[in-house]
Design a protein around this motif. Structure first.
Motif, short mmCIF file in Angstrom:
data_model
loop_
_atom_site.label_atom_id
_atom_site.label_comp_id
_atom_site.label_asym_id
_atom_site.label_seq_id
_atom_site.Cartn_x
_atom_site.Cartn_y
_atom_site.Cartn_z
N UNK A 159 -6.85 35.21 -20.18
CA UNK A 159 -5.45 35.04 -19.78
C UNK A 159 -4.53 34.72 -20.96
N UNK A 160 -5.09 34.68 -22.17
CA UNK A 160 -4.27 34.47 -23.36
C UNK A 160 -3.68 33.08 -23.48
N UNK A 161 -4.41 32.07 -23.02
CA UNK A 161 -3.89 30.70 -23.03
C UNK A 161 -4.03 30.06 -24.42
N UNK A 162 -4.95 30.53 -25.23
CA UNK A 162 -5.17 29.95 -26.55
C UNK A 162 -4.08 30.38 -27.53
N UNK A 163 -3.92 29.58 -28.57
CA UNK A 163 -2.95 29.93 -29.61
C UNK A 163 -3.43 31.14 -30.41
N UNK A 164 -4.74 31.33 -30.46
CA UNK A 164 -5.31 32.48 -31.16
C UNK A 164 -6.67 32.78 -30.56
N UNK A 165 -7.14 34.00 -30.73
CA UNK A 165 -8.49 34.35 -30.32
C UNK A 165 -9.46 33.79 -31.33
N UNK A 166 -10.47 33.05 -30.84
CA UNK A 166 -11.47 32.51 -31.75
C UNK A 166 -12.16 33.67 -32.47
N UNK A 167 -12.13 33.63 -33.77
CA UNK A 167 -12.75 34.68 -34.57
C UNK A 167 -13.40 34.05 -35.79
N UNK A 168 -14.70 33.77 -35.68
CA UNK A 168 -15.45 33.29 -36.83
C UNK A 168 -15.78 34.52 -37.66
N UNK A 169 -15.03 34.73 -38.73
CA UNK A 169 -15.15 35.96 -39.51
C UNK A 169 -16.49 36.07 -40.22
N UNK A 170 -17.07 34.93 -40.55
CA UNK A 170 -18.36 34.95 -41.24
C UNK A 170 -18.95 33.55 -41.18
N UNK A 171 -20.26 33.44 -41.33
CA UNK A 171 -20.89 32.13 -41.40
C UNK A 171 -22.13 32.21 -42.28
N UNK A 172 -22.51 31.06 -42.82
CA UNK A 172 -23.71 31.00 -43.66
C UNK A 172 -24.20 29.57 -43.74
N UNK A 173 -25.48 29.42 -44.04
CA UNK A 173 -26.05 28.11 -44.34
C UNK A 173 -26.05 27.97 -45.86
N UNK A 213 -28.64 21.89 -45.57
CA UNK A 213 -28.44 22.97 -44.60
C UNK A 213 -27.04 22.92 -43.96
N UNK A 214 -26.02 22.71 -44.76
CA UNK A 214 -24.65 22.72 -44.26
C UNK A 214 -24.32 24.10 -43.70
N UNK A 215 -23.67 24.11 -42.53
CA UNK A 215 -23.20 25.35 -41.92
C UNK A 215 -21.74 25.56 -42.29
N UNK A 216 -21.43 26.66 -42.95
CA UNK A 216 -20.05 26.99 -43.30
C UNK A 216 -19.59 28.16 -42.44
N UNK A 217 -18.46 28.00 -41.75
CA UNK A 217 -17.89 29.06 -40.94
C UNK A 217 -16.47 29.36 -41.40
N UNK A 218 -16.17 30.63 -41.54
CA UNK A 218 -14.83 31.05 -41.97
C UNK A 218 -13.96 31.23 -40.73
N UNK A 219 -12.99 30.32 -40.56
CA UNK A 219 -12.10 30.33 -39.39
C UNK A 219 -10.66 30.30 -39.88
#
Length: 358
Positions: free
Chosen positions: A44-58, A64-70
């Protein structure tokens, strides 16, 4: 606002799930409703933006830090509130969760009157990111209450997913809105703090010291008979000390393993970090060391930072944020625990009752 439109989630003891198999994909009632309502809000488009994790890596290394590009979260989220004090009072003229739209509310928790609800986070950090808003009509500032902690813990244990996490930032610890709230979200990655070896401290309280973000931890397995009320009392004892002394803090609740060798997630851990205070408008640049980052879940804002980030850089930041405050109050926390144990021992002798915890 018509509160009768919202699904009312009733708490029942038999809804609590204390042992979870990460390979079990079946949903509990809570999981099913959260996922359905969150996806509907997205459609329904209620969010300010569509969640899009463009990439992730450990990140390479021992933690073992998790890095996510948001990227969207950096540019499209609501401007954080200007916080001048850890004990800043609630201000009705500023944004608060009584001003959210009916479409943002997913679940009414127990009461059915809209006072305790789960609402979407319109600027999600991960899939299913939502907010637990307790006693919201009372206009409480972002200062943890024992009852809100209890509801947050119970919601996590009502999930059949090892991925559901619950988190809290105080004012001065990157809380964006000065209105009592908790974060809930699903994170489909196994991180170190789910099974890291802790160091014994006082009673059921352990120390997290062999990790860059130094802090305290209380596990459900350390509580006699796995009594959730006693776990809440133990956690709030420490949090209340931090609040009374205007010390910024973050709290993270996660499924965990009682031993690294255990296959099932048979435990729940509550991490508490006392930390340096960050006041004023929040820095919205690349790496914000808020509660998720202290746990090892990093939301990175730019491609450049994502590409160049190293474990050493992250470890240095997390240590700088937590270590000085942790070591300065560790003995104070020990004293608070010992004082409480002494008080309960006296009560125990007088009443003849068995004391389960702090």
């Amino acid at each position: 606002m018509d509160h009768t439109k919202f699904h009312v989630l009733q708490f029942k003891e038999n809804h609590l799930i204390f042992c979870v198999d990460e390979n079990d994909t079946s949903d509990s009632e809570l999981d099913s409703i959260l996922k359905e309502k969150w996806e509907k809000a997205k459609e329904n488009g209620i969010f300010r933006y569509n969640l899009e994790i463009k990439d992730w890596k450990i990140l390479k290394g021992q933690y073992r830090f998790l890095a996510q590009l948001n990227v969207n979260r950096a540019s499209k989220r609501r401007k954080p509130e200007d916080i001048s004090s850890i004990s800043q009072p609630f201000d009705t003229s500023r944004f608060n969760f009584n001003k959210i739209s009916e479409q943002e509310i997913m679940i009414d928790v127990e009461t059915g009157d809209g006072n305790n609800v789960i609402a979407i986070n319109v600027s999600p950090i991960e899939w299913g990111h939502c907010l637990l808003l307790t006693d919201r009509f009372q206009n409480l500032p972002q200062k943890m209450t024992k009852s809100s902690l209890k509801k947050a813990l119970e919601l996590l244990i009502m999930s059949n997913s090892v991925d559901l996490r619950v988190a809290f930032n105080s004012l001065g610890a990157y809380a964006s809105v000065n209105h009592l709230h908790w974060h809930l979200y699903y994170l489909r990655h196994r991180l170190l703090l789910e099974s890291i070896i802790l160091e014994g401290f006082k009673g059921p309280v352990d120390l997290l010291v062999n990790f860059p973000a130094k802090g305290f931890c209380i596990s459900l397995s350390s509580i006699i008979n796995k009594n959730t009320d006693d776990l809440v009392s133990c956690v709030f004892l420490i949090v209340n000390f931090l609040q009374n002394n205007d010390i910024a803090h973050s709290v993270y609740i996660t499924r965990a393993k009682s031993k690294p060798s255990v296959k099932l997630f048979d435990d729940v851990r509550v991490y508490i970090w006392a930390r340096k205070s960050v006041l004023g408008v929040k820095d919205t640049s690349a790496f914000i060391p808020a509660v998720c980052e202290l746990f090892g879940h990093l939301s990175i804002k730019t491609q450049e930072d994502y590409t160049t980030l190293t474990e050493h850089q992250v470890a240095t930041i997390l240590d700088d944020v937590t270590a000085e405050t942790f070591y300065s109050i560790k003995e104070n926390i020990a004293g608070v625990i010992e004082e409480r144990q002494l008080l309960l021992n006296i009560t125990d002798i007088q009443s003849g009752e068995t004391v389960m915890c702090l």
